[in-house]
Write an enzyme that holds these catalytic residues in place. Structure first.
Site, PDB file in Angstrom:
ATOM      1  N   CYS A   8      29.943  -0.834  38.837  1.00 36.94           N
ATOM      2  CA  CYS A   8      30.768  -1.564  37.750  1.00 36.94           C
ATOM      3  C   CYS A   8      32.317  -1.369  38.149  1.00 36.94           C
ATOM      4  O   CYS A   8      32.736  -1.178  39.105  1.00 36.94           O
ATOM      5  CB  CYS A   8      30.118  -1.010  36.694  1.00 36.94           C
ATOM      6  N   ARG A  14      28.654   1.373  32.467  1.00 35.48           N
ATOM      7  CA  ARG A  14      27.292   0.880  32.597  1.00 35.48           C
ATOM      8  C   ARG A  14      26.759   1.377  34.009  1.00 35.48           C
ATOM      9  O   ARG A  14      25.539   1.446  34.005  1.00 35.48           O
ATOM     10  CB  ARG A  14      27.557  -0.712  33.177  1.00 35.48           C
ATOM     11  N   ASP A 117      30.905  -5.035  29.549  1.00 32.96           N
ATOM     12  CA  ASP A 117      31.320  -3.726  29.497  1.00 32.96           C
ATOM     13  C   ASP A 117      31.554  -3.360  28.381  1.00 32.96           C
ATOM     14  O   ASP A 117      32.510  -3.878  27.482  1.00 32.96           O
ATOM     15  CB  ASP A 117      32.667  -3.767  30.377  1.00 32.96           C
TER      16      ASP A 117
END
Length: 147
Positions: A8, A14, A117
């Site tokens: 990420c 994440r 996100d």
């Protein structure tokens, strides 16, 4: 597949959740696959996952508190059998670094949708939604039934 890395942006939300959940289900299903995570950016290198990621993972029986953020390297892109981006931006960044063995996590359960996100949203609900998406997609990636 012998190894996978989840990527990420900062490796504090994440991708640590994806790594932690993957480790859990792989262990439970006695599958021997190397799992790691990293970020395309270097802003958080050496930091633990953010508090909300640690909490949502812990609430679901996954401990990610000992993980530390790191930036993805070109070596990672060569050594891991599969590189999994959490969104289109990460996918593009990884492609520009030369990744060929790349896919998006959303391809495993959300028709290629980005895993958003949650760091940029207020509240804990975003982290819970992201956890659910990751859980579905990682289960599908490794072809295990939801736990």
């Amino acid at each position: 597949m012998k190894s996978v890395i989840f990527v990420c942006l900062g490796n504090i939300c994440r991708s640590p959740i994806a790594e932690g959940y993957a480790r859990k289900i792989l262990e439970e299903n006695k599958m021997k696959i190397v799992v790691d995570s990293a970020g395309t950016g270097d802003w958080h290198v050496g930091e633990p996952p953010c508090n909300n990621s640690i909490t949502v993972a812990r609430n679901n029986g996954v401990d990610i508190s000992s993980q530390r953020s790191r930036q993805v390297t070109k070596r990672d892109l060569q050594e891991f059998d599969l590189v999994i981006a959490l969104d289109d931006s990460n996918f593009s960044d990884l492609k520009s670094l030369g990744a060929n063995n790349i896919t998006k996590l959303g391809d495993y359960g959300y028709d290629g949708a980005d895993v958003p996100d949650p760091y940029f949203y207020d509240g804990f609900e975003g982290f819970q939604e992201v956890y659910k998406m990751i859980e579905v997609c990682v289960n599908n990636l490794f072809s295990v039934k939801s736990i």
